[in-house]
Scaffold this motif. Structure first.
Motif, PDB file in Angstrom:
ATOM      1  N   PHE A 152     -14.671 123.819 104.417  1.00 49.22           N
ATOM      2  CA  PHE A 152     -13.126 123.267 104.883  1.00 49.22           C
ATOM      3  C   PHE A 152     -12.331 123.437 103.784  1.00 49.22           C
ATOM      4  N   VAL A 153     -11.078 123.906 104.071  1.00 45.15           N
ATOM      5  CA  VAL A 153     -10.060 123.839 102.925  1.00 45.15           C
ATOM      6  C   VAL A 153      -9.497 122.189 102.989  1.00 45.15           C
ATOM      7  N   GLY A 154      -8.791 121.751 102.034  1.00 42.65           N
ATOM      8  CA  GLY A 154      -8.163 120.462 101.936  1.00 42.65           C
ATOM      9  C   GLY A 154      -7.489 119.776 103.147  1.00 42.65           C
ATOM     10  N   ALA A 155      -6.673 120.877 103.574  1.00 43.36           N
ATOM     11  CA  ALA A 155      -5.850 120.693 104.793  1.00 43.36           C
ATOM     12  C   ALA A 155      -6.494 120.479 105.962  1.00 43.36           C
ATOM     13  N   GLU A 156      -7.713 121.273 105.993  1.00 42.91           N
ATOM     14  CA  GLU A 156      -8.603 120.904 107.338  1.00 42.91           C
ATOM     15  C   GLU A 156      -9.159 119.541 107.419  1.00 42.91           C
ATOM     16  N   VAL A 157      -9.349 119.146 106.328  1.00 47.35           N
ATOM     17  CA  VAL A 157     -10.153 117.592 106.118  1.00 47.35           C
ATOM     18  C   VAL A 157      -9.202 116.807 106.364  1.00 47.35           C
ATOM     19  N   GLU A 158      -8.090 116.904 106.123  1.00 40.59           N
ATOM     20  CA  GLU A 158      -6.863 115.973 106.532  1.00 40.59           C
ATOM     21  C   GLU A 158      -6.615 116.310 108.218  1.00 40.59           C
ATOM     22  N   GLN A 159      -6.692 117.368 108.502  1.00 39.74           N
ATOM     23  CA  GLN A 159      -6.749 117.600 110.003  1.00 39.74           C
ATOM     24  C   GLN A 159      -7.704 116.821 110.945  1.00 39.74           C
ATOM     25  N   ALA A 160      -8.955 116.833 110.219  1.00 37.77           N
ATOM     26  CA  ALA A 160     -10.155 116.257 110.961  1.00 37.77           C
ATOM     27  C   ALA A 160      -9.891 114.912 111.063  1.00 37.77           C
ATOM     28  N   VAL A 161      -9.362 114.281 109.888  1.00 42.32           N
ATOM     29  CA  VAL A 161      -8.999 112.755 110.069  1.00 42.32           C
ATOM     30  C   VAL A 161      -8.118 112.452 111.115  1.00 42.32           C
ATOM     31  N   ILE A 162      -7.155 113.357 111.108  1.00 44.69           N
ATOM     32  CA  ILE A 162      -5.899 113.098 112.217  1.00 44.69           C
ATOM     33  C   ILE A 162      -6.289 113.228 113.498  1.00 44.69           C
ATOM     34  N   SER A 163      -7.201 114.198 113.783  1.00 39.86           N
ATOM     35  CA  SER A 163      -7.685 114.612 115.347  1.00 39.86           C
ATOM     36  C   SER A 163      -8.365 113.295 115.479  1.00 39.86           C
ATOM     37  N   ALA A 164      -9.389 112.802 114.648  1.00 42.66           N
ATOM     38  CA  ALA A 164     -10.305 111.765 114.972  1.00 42.66           C
ATOM     39  C   ALA A 164      -9.409 110.411 115.409  1.00 42.66           C
ATOM     40  N   LEU A 165      -8.284 110.199 114.632  1.00 39.85           N
ATOM     41  CA  LEU A 165      -7.460 109.284 114.807  1.00 39.85           C
ATOM     42  C   LEU A 165      -6.817 109.382 116.352  1.00 39.85           C
ATOM     43  N   TYR A 166      -6.548 110.645 116.437  1.00 43.14           N
ATOM     44  CA  TYR A 166      -5.993 110.709 118.050  1.00 43.14           C
ATOM     45  C   TYR A 166      -6.968 110.169 119.029  1.00 43.14           C
ATOM     46  N   GLU A 167      -8.137 110.698 118.739  1.00 45.81           N
ATOM     47  CA  GLU A 167      -9.242 110.448 119.713  1.00 45.81           C
ATOM     48  C   GLU A 167      -9.365 109.239 119.896  1.00 45.81           C
ATOM     49  N   ALA A 168      -9.374 108.071 118.913  1.00 43.42           N
ATOM     50  CA  ALA A 168      -9.462 106.689 118.788  1.00 43.42           C
ATOM     51  C   ALA A 168      -8.100 106.064 119.533  1.00 43.42           C
ATOM     52  N   PHE A 169      -7.221 106.467 119.423  1.00 42.67           N
ATOM     53  CA  PHE A 169      -5.937 106.211 119.965  1.00 42.67           C
ATOM     54  C   PHE A 169      -6.030 106.328 121.438  1.00 42.67           C
ATOM     55  N   PHE A 170      -6.396 107.515 121.558  1.00 42.24           N
ATOM     56  CA  PHE A 170      -6.401 107.868 123.111  1.00 42.24           C
ATOM     57  C   PHE A 170      -7.601 106.719 123.728  1.00 42.24           C
ATOM     58  N   ASN A 171      -8.549 106.510 123.394  1.00 42.49           N
ATOM     59  CA  ASN A 171      -9.464 105.756 123.967  1.00 42.49           C
ATOM     60  C   ASN A 171      -9.361 104.262 123.699  1.00 42.49           C
ATOM     61  N   ASN A 172      -8.115 103.816 122.834  1.00 43.98           N
ATOM     62  CA  ASN A 172      -7.551 102.557 122.733  1.00 43.98           C
ATOM     63  C   ASN A 172      -8.666 101.621 122.043  1.00 43.98           C
ATOM     64  N   ARG A 173      -9.341 102.077 120.888  1.00 43.97           N
ATOM     65  CA  ARG A 173     -10.176 101.404 120.056  1.00 43.97           C
ATOM     66  C   ARG A 173      -9.857 101.853 118.630  1.00 43.97           C
ATOM     67  N   PRO A 174     -10.599 101.140 117.697  1.00 44.25           N
ATOM     68  CA  PRO A 174     -10.704 101.457 116.307  1.00 44.25           C
ATOM     69  C   PRO A 174     -11.543 102.764 116.086  1.00 44.25           C
ATOM     70  N   LEU A 175     -11.157 103.265 115.027  1.00 43.27           N
ATOM     71  CA  LEU A 175     -11.869 104.662 114.534  1.00 43.27           C
ATOM     72  C   LEU A 175     -13.414 104.538 114.384  1.00 43.27           C
ATOM     73  N   LEU A 176     -14.191 105.496 114.880  1.00 47.51           N
ATOM     74  CA  LEU A 176     -15.360 105.497 114.710  1.00 47.51           C
ATOM     75  C   LEU A 176     -15.895 106.890 113.942  1.00 47.51           C
ATOM     76  N   GLU A 177     -17.109 106.794 113.338  1.00 44.39           N
ATOM     77  CA  GLU A 177     -17.693 107.854 112.629  1.00 44.39           C
ATOM     78  C   GLU A 177     -17.874 109.071 113.468  1.00 44.39           C
ATOM     79  N   ARG A 178     -18.349 108.745 114.678  1.00 47.80           N
ATOM     80  CA  ARG A 178     -18.303 109.763 115.784  1.00 47.80           C
ATOM     81  C   ARG A 178     -16.994 110.519 116.010  1.00 47.80           C
ATOM     82  N   ASP A 179     -16.037 109.992 116.118  1.00 41.86           N
ATOM     83  CA  ASP A 179     -14.658 110.732 116.169  1.00 41.86           C
ATOM     84  C   ASP A 179     -14.662 111.544 114.996  1.00 41.86           C
TER      85      ASP A 179
END
Ligand code: ADP
Length: 546
Positions: free
Chosen positions: A454-481
């Motif tokens: 992964f490049v740095g920007a993809e690492v950052e993007q992975a974190v952001i996508s995971a946060l969207y998932e948590a937001f969509f499910n209305n709960r805190p962030l999980l490692e699974r995300d």
């Protein structure tokens, strides 16, 4: 008016004394340029032979120093004739002669060009000392006179000139409330560096009108005004960023190199007799932190950062490329010490290698840039960033242009750990979002392990996508995300494997690895010999430590 830099006066005097027949000054500050010429040719110690100054414009013809108009000199042909016949030690300033040199839809006036070439011997070998100086807001030189005309880079006003203008304004507005001491006024003058005198005056006037007085807050207004003026050029932009070196994950070798050069323009560095650093070229895989590093340098070195858009210079959207390049460089010099960031330098320079058919102009503009890099005395540090180095002309890479060429490769495991740490810390900044996640070494190790390639920007993007998932499910962030968004990413190193391998091959002979040697252990250990063909197992750039 006074306060011109003695070095510049000397430089002009040298050209005049060496009998350069035609000198070209491109400037919006006609009046200031005329003052400069007058000051240069009246100073006997530098010019030796003092000269008279004649000024010509199409509307008036020639005027002498007392403002007397010389009859029958209004047409360019008459003006050239006047110069040829004149038997004095004199300078002939021709204003806006560029209109005869071919602009927009007006073709070159060959009669004028021929006449100028006819009088060359009169200028070079006459018994008296005579030179012609063109003063124009635009740089236009007819093809047939490229060899005869020397371009003189007339710098923007220095701090003292601006301070003089400010003092003049304050004398004229004696009722104005000035809540600044001498040092405060000097700071105000300093903040207007990079502007012409007229622009500086406008900025001061705006500050005065906005606040009804001059005080510390005026600085902000002047800075804003300056930002606007610089942005209007279309090719330069002030970058104000709060990023610092702590925001860069990994790239320890590059960071160390930059940190060692901090303050190298200060007076304490003079004792060490080290040459001022010229610049650095940062190449490598896209999304790995090149622009991030350029932006963080401003805070690292506490210097203003200007971004130069080379692509726009060459696109022709903003007028003559050469003139724009010169204006950009003189702005960077005026605010020096400063950092000039040339982003995606390869895009701007692709024409130089002849691939787009515009190699004439592009080569000239590129030549201007190279010469400037080679000869600049002003402390302007150049950071050039490039994704695709194939298009870079070899002249740019020759030793002595840049102090070093760095290669930023895919981040190593340890670097990915650091990048995850940075981006997670930045976003898990409240009690709610991170409550189900312990941001410890184990977690970071697992994430780094899953993101090889992964490049740095993809690492950052992975974190952001995971946060969207948590937001969509209305709960805190999980490692699974995080794990899921990682699995769903197809990294650039897979889709662009060939390009990355080619970049590395290039870098192996020309560039130094931005990653520190100890971070490369996983690639250079005996158990895991690097495989040239495997994008995950091989690396680019030489392993030198700084
Ligand atoms: P490029 O190398 O193409 O100039 P950038 O510096 O623009 O890449 O990276 C894009 C974004 O990816 C950055 O703004 C940053 O958020 C993230 N990033 C990339 N590399 C790193 C790194 N080494 N450390 C921290 N963040 C990074």
């Amino acid at each position: 008016m006074a306060g011109f830099d003695i070095k510049i006066v000397q430089k002009m005097a040298n050209l005049l004394r060496a009998r350069f027949p035609y000198i070209y000054i491109t400037t919006w500050e006609e009046e200031r340029a005329v003052e400069f010429i007058k000051e240069t040719v009246s100073d006997e110690t530098t010019i030796k032979t003092v000269r008279k100054v004649y000024q010509w414009s199409q509307s008036r013809g020639f005027q002498d120093e007392d403002g007397r108009v010389r009859n029958n000199t209004a047409s360019p042909a008459q003006a050239i004739d006047f110069i040829a016949k004149n038997g004095e030690n004199a300078i002939f300033i021709l204003k806006d002669f560029h209109v005869y040199f071919g602009i927009d839809h007006r073709p070159v006036d060959f009669d004028v060009v021929r006449r100028l070439r006819d009088i060359l011997p009169d200028l070079k070998y006459a018994e008296t000392m005579k030179n012609v100086i063109f003063v124009s807001p635009r740089l236009v030189i007819p093809e047939d006179m490229q060899k005869e005309i020397s371009i003189f880079d007339f710098p923007l006003p220095n701090e003292n000139e601006i301070r003089d203008r400010l003092d003049e304004m304050l004398r004229e507005n004696s009722a104005l409330q000035v809540l600044l001491d001498d040092e405060g006024k000097q700071q105000l003058a300093k903040s207007a560096l990079g502007l012409t005198l007229q622009e500086a005056e406008n900025a001061f006037a705006r500050a005065i009108v906005t606040r009804g007085c001059l005080d510390k807050e005026s600085l902000k207004i002047i800075f804003e005004e300056k930002n606007q003026v610089i942005k209007k050029t279309g090719i330069l932009e002030f970058i104000q960023s709060d990023l610092s070196v702590e925001d860069i994950g990994g790239l320890e070798n590059l960071k160390k190199w930059l940190q060692k050069r901090n303050n190298s323009w200060s007076s304490s560095a003079k004792k060490y007799n080290i040459p001022s650093p010229k610049g650095v070229l940062i190449t490598g895989v896209p999304g790995c932190g090149k622009s991030l590093t350029a932006k963080a340098m401003s805070a690292m070195w506490t210097l203003p950062l200007l971004k130069l858009d080379l692509g726009k210079i060459f696109s022709g959207l903003v007028g003559s490329s050469e003139e724009n390049m010169r204006r950009a460089l003189s702005t960077a010099e005026a605010i020096a010490p400063s950092i000039l960031w040339v982003d995606e330098i390869e895009k701007g320079l692709s024409g130089v290698t002849g691939s787009n058919g515009d190699s004439g102009t592009s080569s000239r503009v590129f030549g201007t840039f190279l010469t400037w890099m080679q000869e600049k005395d002003a402390p302007v540090f150049v950071v050039a960033t490039a994704n695709n180095i194939q298009g870079l002309p070899p002249e740019l890479l020759r030793k002595g242009r840049f102090d070093e060429i760095f290669f930023v490769d895919l981040p190593t495991r340890r670097e990915r750990k650091e990048i995850f740490d940075l981006h997670l810390k930045r976003r898990l900044n409240n009690d709610y979002i991170g409550q189900n996640l312990t941001l410890n070494d184990d977690l970071l190790n697992r994430l780094a392990e899953q993101t090889e390639g992964f490049v740095g920007a993809e690492v950052e993007q992975a974190v952001i996508s995971a946060l969207y998932e948590a937001f969509f499910n209305n709960r805190p962030l999980l490692e699974r995300d995080l794990s899921e968004s990682i699995v769903n990413t197809v990294p650039l190193s897979v889709t662009q494997k060939e390009q990355i391998l080619a970049l590395r091959q290039w870098a192996n002979v020309r560039a130094v690895a931005a990653t520190a040697r100890e971070d490369l252990q996983e690639y250079i250990s005996d158990e895991k010999p690097s495989d040239e063909e495997d994008v995950k197992a091989s690396r680019g750039g030489r392993n030198l430590d700084f």
